[in-house]
Design a protein around this motif. Structure first.
Motif, PDB file in Angstrom:
ATOM      1  N   GLU A  61       4.558  -7.026  -5.060  1.00  0.00           N
ATOM      2  CA  GLU A  61       4.235  -7.321  -4.014  1.00  0.00           C
ATOM      3  C   GLU A  61       3.391  -5.466  -3.352  1.00  0.00           C
ATOM      4  O   GLU A  61       4.859  -4.666  -3.803  1.00  0.00           O
ATOM      5  CB  GLU A  61       4.753  -7.853  -3.045  1.00  0.00           C
ATOM      6  CG  GLU A  61       4.598  -8.908  -3.203  1.00  0.00           C
ATOM      7  CD  GLU A  61       5.294  -9.894  -1.987  1.00  0.00           C
ATOM      8  OE1 GLU A  61       5.613  -9.881  -0.918  1.00  0.00           O
ATOM      9  OE2 GLU A  61       6.827 -10.615  -2.004  1.00  0.00           O
ATOM     10  N   LYS A  63       2.244  -2.441  -0.096  1.00  0.00           N
ATOM     11  CA  LYS A  63       1.707  -2.684   1.158  1.00  0.00           C
ATOM     12  C   LYS A  63       0.828  -1.162   0.631  1.00  0.00           C
ATOM     13  O   LYS A  63       1.174  -0.367   0.495  1.00  0.00           O
ATOM     14  CB  LYS A  63       2.741  -2.355   1.928  1.00  0.00           C
ATOM     15  CG  LYS A  63       2.240  -2.750   3.404  1.00  0.00           C
ATOM     16  CD  LYS A  63       3.253  -2.487   4.705  1.00  0.00           C
ATOM     17  CE  LYS A  63       2.685  -3.149   5.899  1.00  0.00           C
ATOM     18  NZ  LYS A  63       3.546  -2.438   6.725  1.00  0.00           N
ATOM     19  N   ASN A  64      -0.160  -1.222   1.492  1.00  0.00           N
ATOM     20  CA  ASN A  64      -1.570  -0.622   1.917  1.00  0.00           C
ATOM     21  C   ASN A  64      -0.828   0.156   3.073  1.00  0.00           C
ATOM     22  O   ASN A  64      -0.828   0.258   4.046  1.00  0.00           O
ATOM     23  CB  ASN A  64      -2.410  -0.491   1.567  1.00  0.00           C
ATOM     24  CG  ASN A  64      -3.474   0.695   1.414  1.00  0.00           C
ATOM     25  OD1 ASN A  64      -3.053   1.260   2.176  1.00  0.00           O
ATOM     26  ND2 ASN A  64      -5.063   0.063   1.972  1.00  0.00           N
ATOM     27  N   THR A  87      -5.571  -9.424  -6.349  1.00  0.00           N
ATOM     28  CA  THR A  87      -5.156  -9.272  -5.206  1.00  0.00           C
ATOM     29  C   THR A  87      -7.193  -8.466  -5.723  1.00  0.00           C
ATOM     30  O   THR A  87      -6.921  -7.494  -6.245  1.00  0.00           O
ATOM     31  CB  THR A  87      -5.098  -8.547  -4.144  1.00  0.00           C
ATOM     32  OG1 THR A  87      -3.940  -9.180  -4.066  1.00  0.00           O
ATOM     33  CG2 THR A  87      -5.624  -8.482  -3.348  1.00  0.00           C
ATOM     34  N   ILE A  91      -7.825  -4.210  -0.048  1.00  0.00           N
ATOM     35  CA  ILE A  91      -6.377  -4.296   0.766  1.00  0.00           C
ATOM     36  C   ILE A  91      -6.720  -3.453   1.894  1.00  0.00           C
ATOM     37  O   ILE A  91      -6.917  -1.665   1.535  1.00  0.00           O
ATOM     38  CB  ILE A  91      -5.432  -4.187  -0.032  1.00  0.00           C
ATOM     39  CG1 ILE A  91      -5.159  -5.347  -1.032  1.00  0.00           C
ATOM     40  CG2 ILE A  91      -4.360  -4.620   0.971  1.00  0.00           C
ATOM     41  CD1 ILE A  91      -5.987  -4.986  -2.380  1.00  0.00           C
ATOM     42  N   ALA A  92      -6.693  -3.813   2.813  1.00  0.00           N
ATOM     43  CA  ALA A  92      -7.264  -2.828   4.005  1.00  0.00           C
ATOM     44  C   ALA A  92      -5.873  -2.058   4.563  1.00  0.00           C
ATOM     45  O   ALA A  92      -4.568  -2.597   4.185  1.00  0.00           O
ATOM     46  CB  ALA A  92      -7.472  -3.273   5.697  1.00  0.00           C
ATOM     47  N   GLY A  94      -2.158  -1.538   5.743  1.00  0.00           N
ATOM     48  CA  GLY A  94      -1.086  -1.851   6.979  1.00  0.00           C
ATOM     49  C   GLY A  94      -0.955  -3.192   5.991  1.00  0.00           C
ATOM     50  O   GLY A  94      -0.492  -3.932   7.074  1.00  0.00           O
ATOM     51  N   LYS A  95      -1.969  -3.313   5.071  1.00  0.00           N
ATOM     52  CA  LYS A  95      -1.789  -5.282   5.055  1.00  0.00           C
ATOM     53  C   LYS A  95      -1.721  -4.513   3.292  1.00  0.00           C
ATOM     54  O   LYS A  95      -0.900  -3.682   2.577  1.00  0.00           O
ATOM     55  CB  LYS A  95      -3.696  -5.867   4.349  1.00  0.00           C
ATOM     56  CG  LYS A  95      -4.236  -5.452   6.013  1.00  0.00           C
ATOM     57  CD  LYS A  95      -3.309  -6.817   6.650  1.00  0.00           C
ATOM     58  CE  LYS A  95      -4.433  -7.008   7.629  1.00  0.00           C
ATOM     59  NZ  LYS A  95      -3.713  -7.660   9.028  1.00  0.00           N
ATOM     60  N   SER A  96      -0.733  -6.198   2.596  1.00  0.00           N
ATOM     61  CA  SER A  96      -0.702  -6.512   1.470  1.00  0.00           C
ATOM     62  C   SER A  96      -1.675  -6.535   0.137  1.00  0.00           C
ATOM     63  O   SER A  96      -2.282  -8.160   0.349  1.00  0.00           O
ATOM     64  CB  SER A  96       0.951  -7.083   1.449  1.00  0.00           C
ATOM     65  OG  SER A  96       1.934  -5.837   2.916  1.00  0.00           O
TER      66      SER A  96
END
Length: 142
Positions: A61, A63-64, A87, A91-92, A94-96
Motif C-alpha cells: 500500500e 499514499k500520494n 491501481t 491516485i489523487a 491524499g488518497k491511497s
C-alpha cells in the motif's frame, strides 16, 4: 617570481571551485528525495511460511502525499512466479493505492522476489521485495 605567484593563485582558486560543486549535488539530491510524493506503508514484506502449491497474494500500500495525481505506469515482477496487479486509475493527492503481487508457491524452500514499480511521480523505479519460505505439502489425506 610574480608569474609563479599568479599561477599558484589561479590553481588554488580552481581547486576551490571543485570542492564547492560536491555539496551542491548533495543538497539537490536531498531535496529530490524529500520531494517524493509516494509514501509506501512497507517496501519489503516477509510472508513467513506458506504452503506449497498455494498462491500467496501480497499487497503493498502507498499514499500520494504530493500535490498532483500519481499514475502507476508499469509494474514488473522479477520472474514468472510473481503475477502483478495495481491501481489503474490516477491516485489523487491524499488518497491511497496498491500494488498486489501473487507469488506462485510451487517449489519448497526460501524465496526472495522483487517487483519493480514505475510511476509518473518518481524518476527512479521503486523496487519492492517479498520473501518467505514455501513449506512442502505433507502426505495425502484419505
Amino acid at each position: 617570481m610574480k608569474m609563479i605567484k599568479i599561477s599558484m593563485l589561479a590553481l588554488t582558486l580552481g581547486l576551490m571551485s571543485f570542492s564547492a560543486i560536491e555539496p551542491v549535488k548533495a543538497i539537490v539530491s536531498k531535496v529530490a528525495i524529500a520531494a517524493s510524493s509516494i509514501v509506501w506503508k512497507s517496501e519489503s514484506i516477509d510472508v513467513g511460511q506458506i504452503p506449497q502449491n498455494t498462491p500467496k497474494p501480497i499487497v503493498f500500500e502507498f499514499k500520494n502525499t504530493g500535490k498532483k495525481a500519481v499514475i502507476i505506469t508499469n509494474v514488473q515482477g522479477s520472474c514468472g512466479c510473481t503475477a502483478t496487479d495495481y491501481t489503474k486509475t490516477p491516485i489523487a493527492p491524499g488518497k491511497s493505492g496498491t500494488v498486489t503481487t501473487t507469488y506462485n508457491a510451487a517449489y519448497p524452500g526460501g524465496f526472495t522476489k522483487t517487483v519493480s514499480v514505475t510511476t509518473n511521480a518518481e524518476t527512479t523505479v521503486k523496487v519492492l521485495t517479498i520473501k518467505g519460505t514455501v513449506v512442502a505439502a505433507t502426505g495425502v489425506k484419505s
